[in-house]
Design an enzyme around this catalytic site. Structure first.
Site, mmCIF file in Angstrom:
data_model
loop_
_atom_site.group_PDB
_atom_site.id
_atom_site.type_symbol
_atom_site.label_atom_id
_atom_site.label_comp_id
_atom_site.label_asym_id
_atom_site.label_seq_id
_atom_site.Cartn_x
_atom_site.Cartn_y
_atom_site.Cartn_z
ATOM 1 C CG HIS A 137 -0.345 0.171 2.529
ATOM 2 N ND1 HIS A 137 -0.054 -0.888 3.352
ATOM 3 C CD2 HIS A 137 0.032 1.265 3.215
ATOM 4 C CE1 HIS A 137 0.461 -0.461 4.478
ATOM 5 N NE2 HIS A 137 0.528 0.851 4.419
ATOM 6 C CG ASP A 148 0.348 -4.334 2.900
ATOM 7 O OD1 ASP A 148 0.691 -3.671 1.910
ATOM 8 O OD2 ASP A 148 -0.066 -3.816 3.960
ATOM 9 C CB SER A 189 5.302 2.729 11.671
ATOM 10 O OG SER A 189 3.989 2.259 11.915
#
Length: 1041
Positions: free
Chosen positions: A74, A105, A188
């Site tokens: 993402h 991801d 983060s």
């Protein structure tokens, strides 16, 4: 890099991306100190399920020699993205995406290791096998935007379900996640989860907003993908070539369910014993089918609740084993043994290439992003992969009411199962064509909606392009989508189709009737048309029986008389042309026909309905069921009205006989207590009226400036009534015979709450008809301004002489307290015994001829020795200069200033009714000359004021580097830019990828210097300019790659 997936709902998960930099320090091994990088990303288009924007996140080096950075999917994004990495010593380098996993991801950027000149650093080794419950870990990243952030935690679970972020966005699946209470937050994303030896055991991905739980992606599939990339390239010196990383799928989602749950699903005891015996002692459950995508390999073969026992004769209870088998079997058959309700069965399924159902191309047309439906969204919506999917509706589809996530099914009467079919149909359409479109949505999947799509008549946007991902360069390469036959859309003749209006979702294709409109192309017809063309007020068309049927026999005389003159406006403003601070893209309102002849029709409407000339306008007539386009021909620079032209021939003979112009009654002016009829149209085009009483015929407006300056009515007296139909109802005020005495128009304002909160608001008041009548006379009789092509005939448009000073009335009783003499008070009372007021100066428009001659608080007593008490007195004095052909255009004002009476010679300004006719887009910001609402604030930079930033685009370089609206660009690389032409000349010399030093001045007068990197690949410099000779907005590329 921001993940843009945070949920505001308590307890939902979020992806973690926010500002700033990943530094490695603390008691971890010193050799890992400088491996993290702050990745700054601007993602350019709403593709698949992402939003355009600029953001920050974390990444870390996993291969130093090849220049590979690992981060989240993402962050890398599935669509066009431009990214830069900043290392701990503030060295900034460009990075390019080389891989984003279709499901999981994680993704990779590449960079040039030689570009890092001043930092000694190492790579972080990946150790997926080191993860275990109870392991002490550190999450190193830029959590919550902090430059240095090292969060401690303990791995509590290795078998958590993949977090669910959004129902219509990206979600990971078919994998376990790790969980720890490290409390990571935005910024983060992509941080390494490190053990005590400095090895990355997982990749930080998301967290839960209602707790401290953080979710980490296991690294097994990351290591596999990295090995493929490393085998495909020995070092950075080799030319990068795309590496194929095989990924297989059955288009089915599995969940890991405990043995207690599988028993309830009907799993046989013998099967459970078999599975437990063949699995490690730590195994607690089995894989169960959760969903199947229609049209995929598993469709009609697997069902939710099926329990997986074996794949290719091997007991399979873990995602990793299942995915490894699928990735190694792309294009081959796999055998699945399952149980459904306790009954075993076996199926043979073909493993599909996962990349084949992950779009690597899209169509951009009129700001819309359309591509084949991806596997991710097909899984979310339960549609078949590859359908024509609207990722972003843009302008053309937005006008038709097509929402985001729509699936297009039929276009111009043809089924469009694939994007290529949509492009083929689009290529046959001419500019201005109106055709039906059918679509469905995932929220209402069983019913098709039918709308009318209007192909852009003006060149608001670039010609349609197909963008294809180039994995060698990391860029998306655009090429024309409409080749050969597609030239009709680009260069074809303008053709506009009219039809009875179809409201979205209400009617189907069979409900509309289309009539062709032919526009004359003879732009040389500049003859004295006033000798041959009857005036609109006297132009009469036979009243047909159909016209009589349309009248409501129960309405008042005024309503029956005025209804054939009323027009409903629907106005759309392209996002590429939101000029002059316009605050919305969609407006409704009611106008009145003030002129109707064989060659031209004119409709008057308020400027809160038609705010700028760069608009697409559709007119629906109360007298006849037809909808045709209109074009803005005049925007009054002061008063709240616009004039819109239409082609009477588009009405047809029946429509032309039903429609007529209203009779305008300028005198006598309305008086307090006088009865009037308020007549307007409902959204269903039904005439609505009521009898009202004028409570104040000359109420002075006092509208404050909005946060983003836009048109506001000044120097106007309006009419107030005792009763009306609310703030959204507009129309006309008439006498008993239906003669129009005022426009009942909408005014825009902004209500402010405190210092940081505001809300757009509108109210309605009456606009006296005299000013509209005066402009109409100039248009009919022949004006002195620049010619404008209207319905194939060039007509000179009027110019308006104004005193560019904002005035406000003050009661004479207050003026006396300021020291105004009794003599002047008596003179002003005698001049206007009703108002009993004096005009005071609120401010002069910056750059006007009155600037620095009048000061705030001056009382204007007389103009050319004639006392003035209202705004119309000032307007009459300005018009008198035109009548006497005063070349200097100056007025002698008698003002009262600080206790003294003085005479001041003040210049006037001549303005046209075109509004802003040019806009330049540079690096994603929209530049124009400062419009009157900006100049009304009384400030223009001394360094130059012709390059005003009116808007900016998300995901653009100006978004990334912070060049926002409400400021002027006064210098580029030290060179002054006093106007748009100079700015274009200076920026033409700047190449792609170069940094530019800008000096700006904000509306509040604060100067600033910033740097910006030009990106001509995704953000070429272009301009839109209105051409009065063709009455078209034309787009021109100034500089691109």
């Amino acid at each position: 890099m921001t993940g843009q997936h945070e949920s505001s709902i308590r307890g939902r998960q979020r992806l973690l991306s926010k500002p700033r930099i990943c530094e490695r320090q603390g008691r971890l091994a010193v050799r890992f100190q400088y491996l993290g990088a702050n990745s700054r990303v601007y993602h350019l288009l709403k593709l698949l399920f992402t939003y355009s924007g600029a953001s920050y996140a974390t990444g870390f080096v996993v291969d130093k020699s090849r220049g590979i950075i690992l981060t989240n999917r993402h962050v890398v994004k599935p669509g066009p993205v431009v990214a830069e990495a900043t290392f701990v010593n503030r060295e900034e380098i460009p990075v390019h995406p080389i891989y984003r996993d279709p499901v999981h991801d994680f993704g990779f950027f590449r960079y040039d290791p030689a570009a890092i000149q001043f930092l000694s650093y190492e790579e972080i080794p990946l150790a997926p096998d080191a993860a275990c419950v109870g392991l002490e870990i550190r999450v190193v990243g830029n959590d919550s935007g902090e430059k240095v952030s090292i969060l401690a935690g303990t791995l509590a679970r290795l078998d958590r379900d993949a977090p669910h972020y959004k129902k219509d966005g990206y979600n990971d699946f078919n994998t376990f996640y790790m969980q720890a209470a490290s409390g990571t937050k935005g910024g983060s994303s992509g941080s390494p989860v490190i053990d005590w030896q400095g090895r990355a055991v997982a990749l930080n991905a998301g967290s839960k907003s209602s707790s401290a739980s953080a979710f980490f992606l296991p690294l097994e599939r990351v290591v596999r993908a990295l090995n493929f990339l490393q085998k495909g390239r020995k070092s950075f010196q080799d030319k990068w070539e795309a590496v194929t990383i095989l990924r297989g799928t059955l288009q089915a989602t599995f969940l890991h369910k405990g043995f207690d749950e599988t028993r309830r699903l009907g799993l046989q005891t013998e099967t459970e014993q078999l599975v437990r015996h063949a699995s490690p002692l730590s195994e607690t459950g089995m894989l169960v089918v959760d969903s199947v995508v229609p049209g995929g390999p598993a469709h009609k073969q697997l069902e939710p609740g099926d329990v997986l026992v074996r794949m290719n004769k091997e007991v399979t209870t873990q995602f990793l084993k299942m995915e490894s088998l699928l990735d190694d079997s792309v294009g081959q058959n796999v055998e699945l043994e399952l149980e459904r309700g306790g009954k075993p069965f076996t199926v043979q399924l073909t493993v599909q290439d996962l990349h084949s159902i992950t779009p690597n191309y899209f169509l951009e047309v009129s700001g819309a992003v359309i591509h084949p439906l991806s596997y991710q969204q097909a899984r979310n919506f339960r549609f078949q992969c590859g359908l024509v999917y609207v990722s972003e509706p843009g302008y053309m589809l937005f006008r038709a009411g097509v929402p985001r996530h729509a699936i297009l099914k039929k276009f111009a009467g043809e089924e469009i199962p694939h994007l290529e079919d949509f492009i083929r149909v689009l290529s046959t359409l001419s500019r201005g064509a109106r055709v039906p479109l059918e679509y469905i949505t995932y929220t209402d999947r069983h019913r098709r909606k039918s709308v009318l799509v209007t192909v852009d008549r003006h060149e608001w946007y670039a010609t349609p392009e197909i963008y294809t991902r180039d994995d060698n360069s990391g860029l998306w390469i655009g090429k024309p989508a409409l080749q050969g036959v597609g030239k009709r859309l680009v260069n074809g003749d303008t053709s506009t189709e009219t039809s009875a209006k179809i409201e979205p979702h209400d009617q189907d294709e069979s409900d509309y009737v289309i009539k062709k409109r032919r526009v004359r192309e003879d732009g040389n017809m500049v003859a004295d048309y006033t000798l041959n063309e009857p005036k609109g007020d006297n132009y009469e068309v036979p009243r047909s029986q159909e016209d009589a049927v349309l009248r409501d026999p129960h309405g008042s005389v005024a309503e029956c008389e005025i209804e054939p003159t009323l027009v409903m406006f629907e106005v759309f403003v392209p996002s590429s042309c939101m000029l002059d601070g316009v605050h919305s893209q969609h407006f409704f309102g009611t106008g009145v026909i003030i002129y109707h002849s064989e060659n031209m029709g004119l409709v008057a409407v308020d400027k809160n309905t038609v705010a700028i000339s760069a608009s697409d306008i559709m007119l629906s007539f109360a007298a006849f069921p037809v909808e045709i386009p209109g074009e803005v021909v005049f925007l009054h620079p002061v008063h709240n009205y616009a004039l819109v032209a239409y082609d009477p021939s588009a009405l047809g003979s029946a429509g032309a006989s039903a429609v007529r112009a209203a009779q305008l009654l300028t005198e006598p002016a309305l008086r307090r207590g006088e009865s009037v009829y308020l007549v307007g149209l409902s959204r269903s085009l039904q005439a609505t009226s009521r009898k009202s009483v004028v409570t104040n015929p000359f109420a002075a407006l006092n509208i404050s400036s909005a946060d983003s300056p836009r048109y506001r009515a000044t120097n106007m007296e309006v009419i107030e009534l005792d009763t009306d139909f609310g703030s959204s109802f507009s129309g006309v005020l008439t006498d008993e015979q239906g003669r129009v005495k005022a426009i009942w128009g909408s005014f825009s304002t902004q209500l402010k709450y405190g210092t940081n909160s505001s809300e757009d608001h509108q109210f309605v008041r009456g606009i006296p008809i005299y000013t509209i009548s005066e402009i109409l006379k100039k248009i009919i009789s022949g004006a002195k301004g620049q010619p404008l092509l209207i319905n194939g005939i060039k007509r000179p448009m009027p110019l308006v002489r104004i005193l560019e000073v904002e005035l406000y009335p003050t009661l004479l009783s207050k003026a006396r307290s300021f020291g105004l003499s009794d003599h002047w008070i008596q003179v002003l009372v005698k001049q206007d015994p009703v108002r009993r007021q004096v005009l005071r100066v609120k401010g002069c428009l910056a750059g006007s001829k009155a600037e620095n001659l009048l000061t705030q608080g001056d009382m204007v007593l007389a103009i050319n020795k004639k006392p003035v008490t209202c705004f119309r007195d000032v307007e009459d004095a300005c018009q008198a200069l035109d009548l006497c052909d005063d070349m200097e255009g100056k007025l002698e004002l008698t003002v009262f200033r600080q206790g003294s009476e003085i005479d001041v010679l003040v210049g006037t300004d001549v303005r046209d009714g075109n509004g802003t006719t040019r806009v330049i887009n540079w690096c994603g910001c929209f530049l124009q000359d400062p419009h009157p609402a900006v100049r009304a604030l009384g400030f223009l930079p001394d360094e130059g004021h012709g390059v005003y930033v009116t808007r900016w685009s998300h995901g653009s370089p100006v978004h990334r580097y912070g060049l926002y609206a409400l400021q002027w660009i006064v210098e580029v690389n030290g060179k002054p830019t006093p106007d748009l032409e100079t700015f274009v000349t200076v920026t033409k010399g700047i190449e792609n990828g170069e940094f530019v030093r800008l000096k700006t001045v904000h509306l509040n007068g604060k100067p600033r210097v910033l740097t910006l990197k030009q990106d001509l690949h995704y953000w070429p410099t272009w301009e839109l300019r209105f051409d009065p000779n063709t009455a078209m907005w034309q787009r021109k590329t100034i500089k691109s790659l």
